[in-house]
Design a protein around this motif. Structure first.
Motif, PDB file in Angstrom:
ATOM      1  N   HIS A  69      -9.645  23.543  13.924  1.00 32.78           N
ATOM      2  CA  HIS A  69      -8.507  23.234  13.047  1.00 32.78           C
ATOM      3  C   HIS A  69      -7.500  24.378  13.014  1.00 32.78           C
ATOM      4  O   HIS A  69      -6.302  24.159  13.098  1.00 32.78           O
ATOM      5  N   ARG A  70      -7.968  25.589  12.838  1.00 33.36           N
ATOM      6  CA  ARG A  70      -7.189  26.833  12.883  1.00 33.36           C
ATOM      7  C   ARG A  70      -6.291  27.067  11.661  1.00 33.36           C
ATOM      8  O   ARG A  70      -5.554  28.049  11.637  1.00 33.36           O
ATOM      9  N   ASP A  71      -6.358  26.198  10.667  1.00 31.01           N
ATOM     10  CA  ASP A  71      -5.598  26.488   9.442  1.00 31.01           C
ATOM     11  C   ASP A  71      -6.292  25.878   8.228  1.00 31.01           C
ATOM     12  O   ASP A  71      -5.663  25.218   7.405  1.00 31.01           O
ATOM     13  N   LEU A  72      -7.591  26.106   8.125  1.00 30.55           N
ATOM     14  CA  LEU A  72      -8.325  25.621   6.965  1.00 30.55           C
ATOM     15  C   LEU A  72      -7.975  26.474   5.749  1.00 30.55           C
ATOM     16  O   LEU A  72      -8.063  27.702   5.794  1.00 30.55           O
ATOM     17  N   LYS A  73      -7.591  25.826   4.672  1.00 32.31           N
ATOM     18  CA  LYS A  73      -7.260  26.479   3.410  1.00 32.31           C
ATOM     19  C   LYS A  73      -7.235  25.394   2.337  1.00 32.31           C
ATOM     20  O   LYS A  73      -7.149  24.196   2.646  1.00 32.31           O
ATOM     21  N   PRO A  74      -7.306  25.778   1.062  1.00 33.02           N
ATOM     22  CA  PRO A  74      -7.397  24.766  -0.001  1.00 33.02           C
ATOM     23  C   PRO A  74      -6.264  23.746  -0.006  1.00 33.02           C
ATOM     24  O   PRO A  74      -6.493  22.565  -0.278  1.00 33.02           O
ATOM     25  N   SER A  75      -5.042  24.152   0.310  1.00 34.84           N
ATOM     26  CA  SER A  75      -3.927  23.207   0.264  1.00 34.84           C
ATOM     27  C   SER A  75      -3.941  22.218   1.421  1.00 34.84           C
ATOM     28  O   SER A  75      -3.185  21.244   1.411  1.00 34.84           O
ATOM     29  N   ASN A  76      -4.774  22.451   2.437  1.00 29.56           N
ATOM     30  CA  ASN A  76      -4.922  21.487   3.529  1.00 29.56           C
ATOM     31  C   ASN A  76      -6.155  20.600   3.358  1.00 29.56           C
ATOM     32  O   ASN A  76      -6.506  19.852   4.268  1.00 29.56           O
ATOM     33  N   LEU A  77      -6.811  20.707   2.214  1.00 27.12           N
ATOM     34  CA  LEU A  77      -7.949  19.849   1.895  1.00 27.12           C
ATOM     35  C   LEU A  77      -7.492  18.897   0.791  1.00 27.12           C
ATOM     36  O   LEU A  77      -7.447  19.255  -0.382  1.00 27.12           O
ATOM     37  N   LEU A  78      -7.114  17.692   1.170  1.00 28.23           N
ATOM     38  CA  LEU A  78      -6.505  16.737   0.242  1.00 28.23           C
ATOM     39  C   LEU A  78      -7.567  15.937  -0.488  1.00 28.23           C
ATOM     40  O   LEU A  78      -8.660  15.707   0.019  1.00 28.23           O
ATOM     41  N   ILE A  79      -7.215  15.485  -1.687  1.00 31.91           N
ATOM     42  CA  ILE A  79      -8.166  14.772  -2.543  1.00 31.91           C
ATOM     43  C   ILE A  79      -7.522  13.496  -3.067  1.00 31.91           C
ATOM     44  O   ILE A  79      -6.390  13.516  -3.559  1.00 31.91           O
ATOM     45  N   GLY A  80      -8.245  12.385  -2.956  1.00 30.24           N
ATOM     46  CA  GLY A  80      -7.763  11.109  -3.471  1.00 30.24           C
ATOM     47  C   GLY A  80      -8.190  10.895  -4.911  1.00 30.24           C
ATOM     48  O   GLY A  80      -9.028  11.626  -5.459  1.00 30.24           O
ATOM     49  N   ASP A  81      -7.626   9.871  -5.527  1.00 28.94           N
ATOM     50  CA  ASP A  81      -7.973   9.563  -6.916  1.00 28.94           C
ATOM     51  C   ASP A  81      -9.450   9.249  -7.081  1.00 28.94           C
ATOM     52  O   ASP A  81     -10.003   9.397  -8.177  1.00 28.94           O
ATOM     53  N   ALA A 118       0.839  -1.199   0.000  1.00 29.84           N
ATOM     54  CA  ALA A 118       0.000   0.000   0.000  1.00 29.84           C
ATOM     55  C   ALA A 118       0.878   1.254   0.000  1.00 29.84           C
ATOM     56  O   ALA A 118       1.920   1.296   0.675  1.00 29.84           O
ATOM     57  N   VAL A 119       0.467   2.275  -0.759  1.00 26.98           N
ATOM     58  CA  VAL A 119       1.185   3.545  -0.779  1.00 26.98           C
ATOM     59  C   VAL A 119       0.680   4.412   0.370  1.00 26.98           C
ATOM     60  O   VAL A 119      -0.535   4.570   0.554  1.00 26.98           O
ATOM     61  N   VAL A 120       1.600   4.967   1.152  1.00 28.77           N
ATOM     62  CA  VAL A 120       1.249   5.797   2.299  1.00 28.77           C
ATOM     63  C   VAL A 120       2.091   7.065   2.272  1.00 28.77           C
ATOM     64  O   VAL A 120       3.032   7.195   1.484  1.00 28.77           O
ATOM     65  N   ALA A 121       1.744   8.000   3.120  1.00 29.19           N
ATOM     66  CA  ALA A 121       2.543   9.214   3.314  1.00 29.19           C
ATOM     67  C   ALA A 121       3.217   9.134   4.682  1.00 29.19           C
ATOM     68  O   ALA A 121       2.565   8.837   5.683  1.00 29.19           O
ATOM     69  N   VAL A 135       2.319   8.051   9.976  1.00 27.68           N
ATOM     70  CA  VAL A 135       2.011   7.265   8.784  1.00 27.68           C
ATOM     71  C   VAL A 135       0.564   7.560   8.415  1.00 27.68           C
ATOM     72  O   VAL A 135      -0.373   7.156   9.109  1.00 27.68           O
ATOM     73  N   LEU A 136       0.376   8.291   7.322  1.00 31.33           N
ATOM     74  CA  LEU A 136      -0.942   8.756   6.897  1.00 31.33           C
ATOM     75  C   LEU A 136      -1.311   8.134   5.563  1.00 31.33           C
ATOM     76  O   LEU A 136      -0.442   7.690   4.806  1.00 31.33           O
ATOM     77  N   GLU A 137      -2.605   8.103   5.279  1.00 34.01           N
ATOM     78  CA  GLU A 137      -3.004   7.676   3.943  1.00 34.01           C
ATOM     79  C   GLU A 137      -2.484   8.683   2.928  1.00 34.01           C
ATOM     80  O   GLU A 137      -2.393   9.883   3.204  1.00 34.01           O
ATOM     81  N   PHE A 138      -2.108   8.180   1.759  1.00 31.00           N
ATOM     82  CA  PHE A 138      -1.548   9.046   0.731  1.00 31.00           C
ATOM     83  C   PHE A 138      -2.658   9.541  -0.186  1.00 31.00           C
ATOM     84  O   PHE A 138      -3.391   8.740  -0.783  1.00 31.00           O
ATOM     85  N   LEU A 139      -2.795  10.860  -0.269  1.00 28.63           N
ATOM     86  CA  LEU A 139      -3.780  11.485  -1.150  1.00 28.63           C
ATOM     87  C   LEU A 139      -3.011  12.372  -2.123  1.00 28.63           C
ATOM     88  O   LEU A 139      -2.260  13.257  -1.710  1.00 28.63           O
ATOM     89  N   ARG A 140      -3.195  12.145  -3.399  1.00 27.32           N
ATOM     90  CA  ARG A 140      -2.298  12.662  -4.422  1.00 27.32           C
ATOM     91  C   ARG A 140      -2.384  14.164  -4.648  1.00 27.32           C
ATOM     92  O   ARG A 140      -1.404  14.809  -5.000  1.00 27.32           O
ATOM     93  N   THR A 141      -3.547  14.771  -4.477  1.00 22.78           N
ATOM     94  CA  THR A 141      -3.690  16.177  -4.811  1.00 22.78           C
ATOM     95  C   THR A 141      -4.510  16.904  -3.755  1.00 22.78           C
ATOM     96  O   THR A 141      -4.825  16.328  -2.707  1.00 22.78           O
TER      97      THR A 141
END
Length: 461
Positions: A138-150, A45-48, A91-97
């Motif tokens: 959360h105190r740092d919500l922004k688009p780059s902290n909202l990850l998206i999987g395939d 499995a691919v992880v971060a 060890v986190l799940e890997f989300l590509r974008t």
């Protein structure tokens, strides 16, 4: 006596990690963390792997993700490694974008279909609602902290600045879970009732009787290292998607804990013992007025303002308030919403910097409707319910999930039909860090300083 051995900062030298994971490449780096894509040897499995160099950021992220581990729109923490003389590795799940890349991709195509918009927004609201039901800000919500999987599933990530706001009567455990390699076990957590959540009261973290594990540890550490507590610097973390701003220098070599930690500004000095919050959090473009005016008495509502800024950016594909400095950020907000007064937010005059920083009166504010050109009244209304001065007037994530906008045509598309960008676009290099400095005044322009009974006032043209 020989000096202590140098501490290794490289994840590649950690035997407990490389025995379980093959490190493939570094995908993000910043002042306080490095993120790697890796392969789990047991099942391919691919992880971060997120190597966090800051104690508090690591603790907060682990504690928050443990509580939120069953939430479908929160990034999954599989396990973590933490030794006394090493950095934490999550060890986190890997989300590509991420959502920032999606917005950049949509800008090239000049649109996001309304059905897709609604599905993205619902997923964001679901993640924020999970946090707030568990009294996690959360105190740092922004688009780059909202990850998206395939698969199109969006998940909130980067909880390094998160805080758990304790309810009265909650008693935290004194057990320290952060020693050695650990698999994640669900903690005993009692979420607030719906009625208490909807009241939107600012919940202060409790003192000794209701200390969390982190606060108890930091209380002891503060007593040992009180002599270093007046050191403070501001550092922006760059592109690792895990900001840890307003930190001090490392603890000296005589530290009995034999490690090197960074402290957030809120944790230094006498206020450390009371778990006080800090205004020095978040990323400027998504930072609410109360934080920009220096408030340390706030609650979940700071996330709701950020949420409104994110929604506005989804609608227009441009940031709503792209300030170049904290003063410029306030100016942009005021130019749209009008002047901040007791009439629009009773009690705002009590904000720490309210009487220090002032602006010329804006007679004809732009308004959010003009800022959200060509958007429907329902969409403008959603942003207006979040981007408003009075925190108690901001709509909660729970309320917005039930908004009729999401049940009307065009309906939200299924997650499997969402357009997911093929690559991740680096966004954070030009995105401002959430910190204040004297240079903000120079960046903004001419200012008039006036002596007052309370000290001085700054009037910006």
């Amino acid at each position: 006596m020989d000096p202590p051995p140098a501490k290794s900062w490289s994840i590649h030298t950690r035997p407990e990690i490389i025995q379980k994971y093959q490190i493939l490449e570094r995908v993000g780096s910043g002042a306080y963390s490095d993120v790697y894509r890796a392969r789990r040897l047991s099942d391919d499995a691919v992880v971060a792997l997120k190597e966090v160099h800051d104690y508090q950021s690591a603790f907060r992220e682990i504690e928050a993700l443990q509580i939120l581990r069953n939430s479908p729109n929160i990034v999954v923490l599989h396990e973590y490694f933490w030794r006394e003389d090493e950095d934490a590795v999550l060890v986190l799940e890997f989300l590509r974008t991420d959502l920032a890349s999606l917005i950049a991709d949509a800008k090239k195509r000049n649109e996001i279909a309304v059905g897709e918009l609604k599905r993205w927004m619902l997923q964001i609201l679901s993640g924020v609602d999970s946090c707030h039901r568990n009294m996690i800000v959360h105190r740092d919500l922004k688009p780059s902290n909202l990850l998206i999987g395939d698969d199109g599933v969006l998940k909130l990530a980067d909880f390094g600045q998160a805080r758990i706001l304790m309810e009265p009567g909650y008693v935290g455990s004194n057990e320290n879970p952060l020693n050695g390699a650990e698999s994640i076990q669900p903690p005993e957590a009692t979420p607030p009732t719906e009625s208490s959540y909807q009241e939107r009261h600012t919940v202060q973290e409790q003192e000794y009787g209701t200390m969390s594990k982190e606060e108890e540890y930091l209380r002891v550490l503060d007593e040992v290292k009180a002599k270093d507590s007046d050191k403070e610097t501001n550092v922006c973390d760059g592109d690792a998607s895990c900001l840890a701003t307003c930190t001090t220098s490392d603890v000296d070599v005589d530290d009995p804990f034999k490690s090197s930690y960074s402290y957030e500004a809120e944790e230094v000095g006498d206020d450390n013992r009371h778990g006080c919050l800090t205004s020095c959090v978040g990323t400027r473009w998504f930072k609410c007025p109360e934080l920009l005016y220096g408030s340390t008495n706030y609650g979940l509502e700071v996330d709701l303002w950020s949420l409104g800024c994110i929604f506005a950016e989804l609608f227009t594909l441009e940031p709503l308030f792209p300030g170049s400095a904290d003063i410029d950020q306030l100016s942009r907000i005021i130019s749209v919403l009008g002047n901040l007064t007791e009439e629009v937010w009773p009690g705002c005059a009590k904000l720490p910097d309210y009487r220090i920083i002032s602006f010329n009166r804006v007679e004809n504010p732009i308004g959010l409707e003009a800022s959200l050109r060509n958007r429907s009244p329902e969409e403008v209304s959603l942003v207006e319910r979040l981007v408003c001065y009075d925190p108690s007037s901001r709509a909660t994530a729970m309320e917005l999930l039930q908004d009729k906008y999401f049940s009307e045509e065009p309906h939200p598309v299924p997650v499997c039909e969402l357009h997911v960008p093929l690559t991740k676009t680096v966004q954070d290099e030009d995105s401002p860090c959430g910190m204040s400095s004297d240079s903000d005044f120079d960046d903004f322009g001419p200012a008039t300083f006036t002596t007052t009974s309370a000290g001085f006032s700054i009037q910006f043209s």
